[in-house]
Design a protein around this motif. Sequence first.
Motif, PDB file in Angstrom:
ATOM      1  N   GLN A  38       0.829  -1.214   0.000  1.00  0.00           N
ATOM      2  CA  GLN A  38       0.000   0.000   0.000  1.00  0.00           C
ATOM      3  C   GLN A  38       0.858   1.257   0.000  1.00  0.00           C
ATOM      4  O   GLN A  38       0.593   2.198  -0.761  1.00  0.00           O
ATOM      5  CB  GLN A  38      -0.935   0.003   1.210  1.00  0.00           C
ATOM      6  N   ARG A  39       1.894   1.291   0.820  1.00  0.00           N
ATOM      7  CA  ARG A  39       2.766   2.480   0.871  1.00  0.00           C
ATOM      8  C   ARG A  39       3.550   2.651  -0.438  1.00  0.00           C
ATOM      9  O   ARG A  39       3.741   3.763  -0.920  1.00  0.00           O
ATOM     10  CB  ARG A  39       3.712   2.384   2.057  1.00  0.00           C
ATOM     11  N   THR A  40       3.977   1.546  -1.012  1.00  0.00           N
ATOM     12  CA  THR A  40       4.691   1.605  -2.289  1.00  0.00           C
ATOM     13  C   THR A  40       3.766   2.122  -3.388  1.00  0.00           C
ATOM     14  O   THR A  40       4.141   3.011  -4.168  1.00  0.00           O
ATOM     15  CB  THR A  40       5.249   0.211  -2.649  1.00  0.00           C
ATOM     16  N   GLU A  53       0.810  -4.709  -9.124  1.00  0.00           N
ATOM     17  CA  GLU A  53      -0.034  -5.862  -8.802  1.00  0.00           C
ATOM     18  C   GLU A  53       0.795  -6.871  -8.005  1.00  0.00           C
ATOM     19  O   GLU A  53       1.938  -7.177  -8.372  1.00  0.00           O
ATOM     20  CB  GLU A  53      -0.517  -6.497 -10.102  1.00  0.00           C
ATOM     21  N   VAL A  54       0.221  -7.398  -6.930  1.00  0.00           N
ATOM     22  CA  VAL A  54       0.913  -8.414  -6.143  1.00  0.00           C
ATOM     23  C   VAL A  54       1.029  -9.681  -6.980  1.00  0.00           C
ATOM     24  O   VAL A  54       0.055 -10.157  -7.548  1.00  0.00           O
ATOM     25  CB  VAL A  54       0.169  -8.700  -4.823  1.00  0.00           C
ATOM     26  N   HIS A 115       7.984  -1.575 -14.256  1.00  0.00           N
ATOM     27  CA  HIS A 115       7.558  -2.570 -13.270  1.00  0.00           C
ATOM     28  C   HIS A 115       6.037  -2.598 -13.168  1.00  0.00           C
ATOM     29  O   HIS A 115       5.384  -1.563 -13.077  1.00  0.00           O
ATOM     30  CB  HIS A 115       8.160  -2.278 -11.900  1.00  0.00           C
ATOM     31  N   ARG A 116       5.491  -3.782 -13.180  1.00  0.00           N
ATOM     32  CA  ARG A 116       4.036  -3.975 -13.072  1.00  0.00           C
ATOM     33  C   ARG A 116       3.656  -4.875 -11.901  1.00  0.00           C
ATOM     34  O   ARG A 116       2.532  -4.856 -11.438  1.00  0.00           O
ATOM     35  CB  ARG A 116       3.493  -4.626 -14.355  1.00  0.00           C
ATOM     36  N   LYS A 117       4.614  -5.684 -11.417  1.00  0.00           N
ATOM     37  CA  LYS A 117       4.346  -6.693 -10.384  1.00  0.00           C
ATOM     38  C   LYS A 117       5.273  -6.459  -9.190  1.00  0.00           C
ATOM     39  O   LYS A 117       6.387  -5.968  -9.341  1.00  0.00           O
ATOM     40  CB  LYS A 117       4.601  -8.100 -10.918  1.00  0.00           C
ATOM     41  N   ILE A 118       4.788  -6.881  -8.004  1.00  0.00           N
ATOM     42  CA  ILE A 118       5.576  -6.730  -6.779  1.00  0.00           C
ATOM     43  C   ILE A 118       5.362  -7.932  -5.864  1.00  0.00           C
ATOM     44  O   ILE A 118       4.295  -8.540  -5.850  1.00  0.00           O
ATOM     45  CB  ILE A 118       5.197  -5.429  -6.036  1.00  0.00           C
ATOM     46  N   TYR A 131      14.429  -7.438   8.657  1.00  0.00           N
ATOM     47  CA  TYR A 131      14.966  -7.456   7.297  1.00  0.00           C
ATOM     48  C   TYR A 131      13.788  -7.323   6.343  1.00  0.00           C
ATOM     49  O   TYR A 131      12.805  -8.057   6.448  1.00  0.00           O
ATOM     50  CB  TYR A 131      15.730  -8.752   7.026  1.00  0.00           C
ATOM     51  N   TRP A 132      13.895  -6.381   5.411  1.00  0.00           N
ATOM     52  CA  TRP A 132      12.824  -6.034   4.479  1.00  0.00           C
ATOM     53  C   TRP A 132      13.240  -6.392   3.061  1.00  0.00           C
ATOM     54  O   TRP A 132      14.411  -6.231   2.700  1.00  0.00           O
ATOM     55  CB  TRP A 132      12.570  -4.529   4.532  1.00  0.00           C
ATOM     56  N   CYS A 133      12.274  -6.800   2.249  1.00  0.00           N
ATOM     57  CA  CYS A 133      12.570  -7.136   0.855  1.00  0.00           C
ATOM     58  C   CYS A 133      11.365  -6.807  -0.035  1.00  0.00           C
ATOM     59  O   CYS A 133      10.232  -7.146   0.292  1.00  0.00           O
ATOM     60  CB  CYS A 133      12.902  -8.634   0.746  1.00  0.00           C
ATOM     61  N   GLN A 134      11.638  -6.113  -1.133  1.00  0.00           N
ATOM     62  CA  GLN A 134      10.667  -5.884  -2.206  1.00  0.00           C
ATOM     63  C   GLN A 134      11.298  -6.404  -3.487  1.00  0.00           C
ATOM     64  O   GLN A 134      12.471  -6.147  -3.736  1.00  0.00           O
ATOM     65  CB  GLN A 134      10.448  -4.389  -2.468  1.00  0.00           C
ATOM     66  N   GLN A 135      10.511  -7.115  -4.277  1.00  0.00           N
ATOM     67  CA  GLN A 135      10.982  -7.558  -5.585  1.00  0.00           C
ATOM     68  C   GLN A 135       9.978  -7.126  -6.643  1.00  0.00           C
ATOM     69  O   GLN A 135       8.774  -7.128  -6.396  1.00  0.00           O
ATOM     70  CB  GLN A 135      11.198  -9.080  -5.598  1.00  0.00           C
ATOM     71  N   PHE A 136      10.508  -6.758  -7.809  1.00  0.00           N
ATOM     72  CA  PHE A 136       9.696  -6.203  -8.891  1.00  0.00           C
ATOM     73  C   PHE A 136       9.997  -6.921 -10.202  1.00  0.00           C
ATOM     74  O   PHE A 136      11.106  -7.389 -10.404  1.00  0.00           O
ATOM     75  CB  PHE A 136      10.021  -4.718  -9.111  1.00  0.00           C
ATOM     76  N   ARG A 137       9.015  -6.891 -11.094  1.00  0.00           N
ATOM     77  CA  ARG A 137       9.255  -7.331 -12.471  1.00  0.00           C
ATOM     78  C   ARG A 137       8.177  -6.730 -13.373  1.00  0.00           C
ATOM     79  O   ARG A 137       7.191  -6.182 -12.919  1.00  0.00           O
ATOM     80  CB  ARG A 137       9.315  -8.844 -12.580  1.00  0.00           C
ATOM     81  N   HIS A 138       8.395  -6.900 -14.654  1.00  0.00           N
ATOM     82  CA  HIS A 138       7.475  -6.359 -15.673  1.00  0.00           C
ATOM     83  C   HIS A 138       6.175  -7.115 -15.691  1.00  0.00           C
ATOM     84  O   HIS A 138       6.032  -8.208 -15.341  1.00  0.00           O
ATOM     85  CB  HIS A 138       8.123  -6.417 -17.052  1.00  0.00           C
TER      86      HIS A 138
END
Length: 138
Positions: A38-40, A53-54, A115-118, A131-138
């Motif tokens: 939500q914050r992102t 989109e998750v 980026h479209r996905k998270i 420890y925090w992690c975000q990953q992204f892709r098209h």
Amino acid sequence: MLTQTVFMAAAMSVTMAVSPEEAPDALALYPVEQAIVQRTNAERARNGLPPLEVDHTLVRSARRHAVWMTRARNMRHTTAPVAENIAMGQRDSREAVRSWMNSSGHRANILSRGHRKIGVAAFRTPEGTIYWCQQFRH
């Protein structure tokens, strides 16, 4: 014997113990993960970008990597072929996203038009470091 990792289940110091083996396969987002997304997406909206989109494949990947970092007490980027933001020590999702937005490379990942996905994760060591992690892709 495996050390249990404490998963941060909400931003307001509510925690629940989750073994690292259990968390990577769960498909529902935990409250802290929802807060990160939500914050992102709020940051993206402020910059005229569509929400991410998750993606549950990315969630599983982010969880596996966050579990690894938490167990190893080592903040290192994954070798998976994804764009990634990691952090350590922020107290809640607000601080984590603020920290990423204050770093040009991390901010670029959050605000990338490509980026479209998270997928996201946050795990806490027994000593309290998150420890925090975000990953992204098209």
